[in-house]
Design a protein around this motif. Structure first.
Motif, PDB file in Angstrom:
ATOM      1  N   LEU A 142       0.681  -1.266   0.142  1.00  0.00           N
ATOM      2  CA  LEU A 142       0.523  -0.081   0.482  1.00  0.00           C
ATOM      3  C   LEU A 142       0.857   1.011  -0.211  1.00  0.00           C
ATOM      4  N   ALA A 143       2.150   1.645   0.425  1.00  0.00           N
ATOM      5  CA  ALA A 143       2.659   2.447   0.540  1.00  0.00           C
ATOM      6  C   ALA A 143       3.460   2.449  -0.543  1.00  0.00           C
ATOM      7  N   ILE A 144       3.790   1.590  -1.548  1.00  0.00           N
ATOM      8  CA  ILE A 144       4.714   1.947  -2.443  1.00  0.00           C
ATOM      9  C   ILE A 144       3.121   2.051  -3.736  1.00  0.00           C
ATOM     10  N   ALA A 145       1.891   1.030  -3.865  1.00  0.00           N
ATOM     11  CA  ALA A 145       1.062   2.061  -4.356  1.00  0.00           C
ATOM     12  C   ALA A 145       1.062   3.424  -4.013  1.00  0.00           C
ATOM     13  N   ALA A 146       1.332   4.341  -3.121  1.00  0.00           N
ATOM     14  CA  ALA A 146       0.259   5.295  -3.135  1.00  0.00           C
ATOM     15  C   ALA A 146       1.863   6.442  -2.979  1.00  0.00           C
ATOM     16  N   VAL A 147       2.511   5.366  -3.304  1.00  0.00           N
ATOM     17  CA  VAL A 147       4.187   6.705  -3.456  1.00  0.00           C
ATOM     18  C   VAL A 147       4.097   6.266  -4.823  1.00  0.00           C
ATOM     19  N   THR A 148       4.099   5.518  -5.150  1.00  0.00           N
ATOM     20  CA  THR A 148       3.701   5.496  -6.796  1.00  0.00           C
ATOM     21  C   THR A 148       3.017   6.457  -7.576  1.00  0.00           C
ATOM     22  N   ILE A 149       1.628   6.164  -6.925  1.00  0.00           N
ATOM     23  CA  ILE A 149       0.634   7.110  -7.636  1.00  0.00           C
ATOM     24  C   ILE A 149       1.209   8.935  -7.866  1.00  0.00           C
ATOM     25  N   PHE A 150       1.533   8.487  -5.822  1.00  0.00           N
ATOM     26  CA  PHE A 150       2.115  10.459  -6.226  1.00  0.00           C
ATOM     27  C   PHE A 150       2.566  10.821  -7.570  1.00  0.00           C
TER      28      PHE A 150
END
Length: 423
Positions: free
Chosen positions: A137-145
């Motif tokens: 989730l953290a990596i996905a959130a950072v990637t989306i950002f």
């Protein structure tokens, strides 16, 4: 219609969003595979250490059994069972209820064999994978950002760069929109360091110069021909007048002269209209003054009263007080042509109405079918096969409207022709 920049930017934005959507499950599968692979390596390392350390202690079987029993009960993530025969190793992921966490958790498991003091044990080593969800989730959130940041920056830079690169094109477009043949001068096109835009401007310069030369020749021919025709037409018309007054002619000869006289009258009207168009194009009607529209319309409708009455056409006028600044002759010609046009296309017993309000003048008359809009304002073109005219009346009306930046439009609705002039 859509702008050129939006057309080029839209596919890039859509492509970026598709890549973003596809990247999320790919990230999840990749990180999950890496996580499981690392846990499997970690489990095998634990197995090797556990087997070596238990063997190196050189304990009796009873002590080994006691130690394994304690590890089995105290150490979470371990389970020991004696095995009679070797079994292949097994790695898998399991979701089960964890009494320690008091919740359903995901575990990565290794089922393998170890041998201590000649006794084979089947060992289960498992590790709670709850951290993988937060990590993904953290990596996905950072990637989306960062994807959104990258996309916003890309859109901003692309738009800013495109506007700078395409500025000469928009300047050229603005110059072309302001260009008028009547002005007699080609539009001033901007200089550009871009090869394609420079070539485009050169081509447009040549095209405008050729169009201006052709237009000038056409105007000169029209004007000269009209002037040259005036005298012979007047002579022919006077001779026909004299012949028509002769008493020596019989009825067939009189009919022939009458037809010729009508044809000469039509040619004379066309010639006068061509001269009028040439004068309008040469801006020879510069004088302007304030003109009361209802007063002018009332005076003109009185001139057409006999024609309305003879055709059985009902005329109504609803014009509020409106003052226009224009050349009186041109405005009178405009209104006359619109009234004549309404008379021409109104059947006997029909109606003609004129109304004006809020900067808009509307001529409405009953009709049987719509006029040909493509030929309506073209010179010498016929808008209807039923009522043939010179084909110059509405062309002159449009020329006058363009002279004052007015707009003239036509529509056929509910059995009525509507000619609208927006001031």
């Amino acid at each position: 219609m859509k702008k050129l920049l939006d057309q080029s930017l839209r596919p890039l934005v859509i492509y970026t969003l598709v890549v973003l959507i596809v990247s999320i499950p790919v990230y999840f599968l990749t990180i999950n595979w890496i996580w499981e692979n690392e846990l499997d390596k970690h489990h095998y390392a634990i197995r090797e250490k556990l087997e070596k350390r238990l063997t190196s202690l050189d304990l009796p079987d009873s002590a080994v059994n006691d130690m394994i029993t304690v590890l089995d009960k105290v150490q979470p993530g371990f389970s020991f069972n004696e095995a009679a025969a070797p079994s292949p190793d097994s790695t898998y992921t399991l979701i089960r209820f964890d009494t320690f966490m008091n919740d359903r958790e995901q575990f990565r498991c290794l089922m393998t064999d170890i041998q201590v003091n000649g006794t084979r044990f089947r060992v289960l080593i498992e590790t709670n994978m709850e951290e993988i969800d937060e990590t993904i989730l953290a990596i996905a959130a950072v990637t989306i950002f960062f994807f959104i940041l990258l996309l916003a920056g890309f859109v901003y830079l692309n738009r800013k760069t495109s506007l700078r690169v395409w500025r000469p094109f928009y300047e050229t477009l603005a110059s072309l929109q302001a260009f008028e043949l009547e002005g007699g001068k080609p539009a001033t096109l901007p200089d550009s360091q871009v090869t394609e835009f420079a070539d485009l401007n050169q081509g447009l310069d040549r095209l405008m110069e050729a169009s201006l030369a052709s237009y000038k020749q056409q105007k000169e021919f029209t004007e000269n021909a009209s002037h040259e025709l005036q005298t012979p037409l007047a002579i022919v018309k006077s001779k026909l007048d004299l012949l028509l007054q002769s008493r020596s002619l019989d009825q067939p000869q009189m009919q022939i002269l009458e037809d010729a006289y009508q044809a000469i009258n039509r040619v004379t009207r066309i010639n006068k209209n061509l001269l009028l168009l040439a004068k309008i194009e040469h801006a020879q009607f510069d004088g302007q003054q304030d003109i009361s529209l209802p007063t002018l319309l009332t005076a003109m409708s009185a001139q057409f009263a006999d024609r309305f009455e003879s055709s059985g056409i009902r005329y109504t006028q609803q014009v509020g007080e409106m003052t226009l600044q224009a050349n009186p002759m041109l405005l009178e010609i405009l209104l006359t042509n619109l009234l004549v046009n309404a008379l021409r296309y109104t059947p006997a017993g029909g109606s003609v109405s004129v109304r004006a309000d809020q900067g808009k003048l509307i001529f409405a008359n009953t009709g049987t079918s719509a006029l040909d809009e493509q030929n309506l304002f073209r010179r010498f073109a016929q808008a209807s096969s039923e009522h043939a005219g010179s084909g110059l009346g509405l062309a002159i009306a449009r020329e006058i409207c363009e002279r004052y930046s007015w707009q003239i439009t036509y529509e056929f609705d509910c059995g009525h022709h509507h000619f609208t002039v927006l001031f």
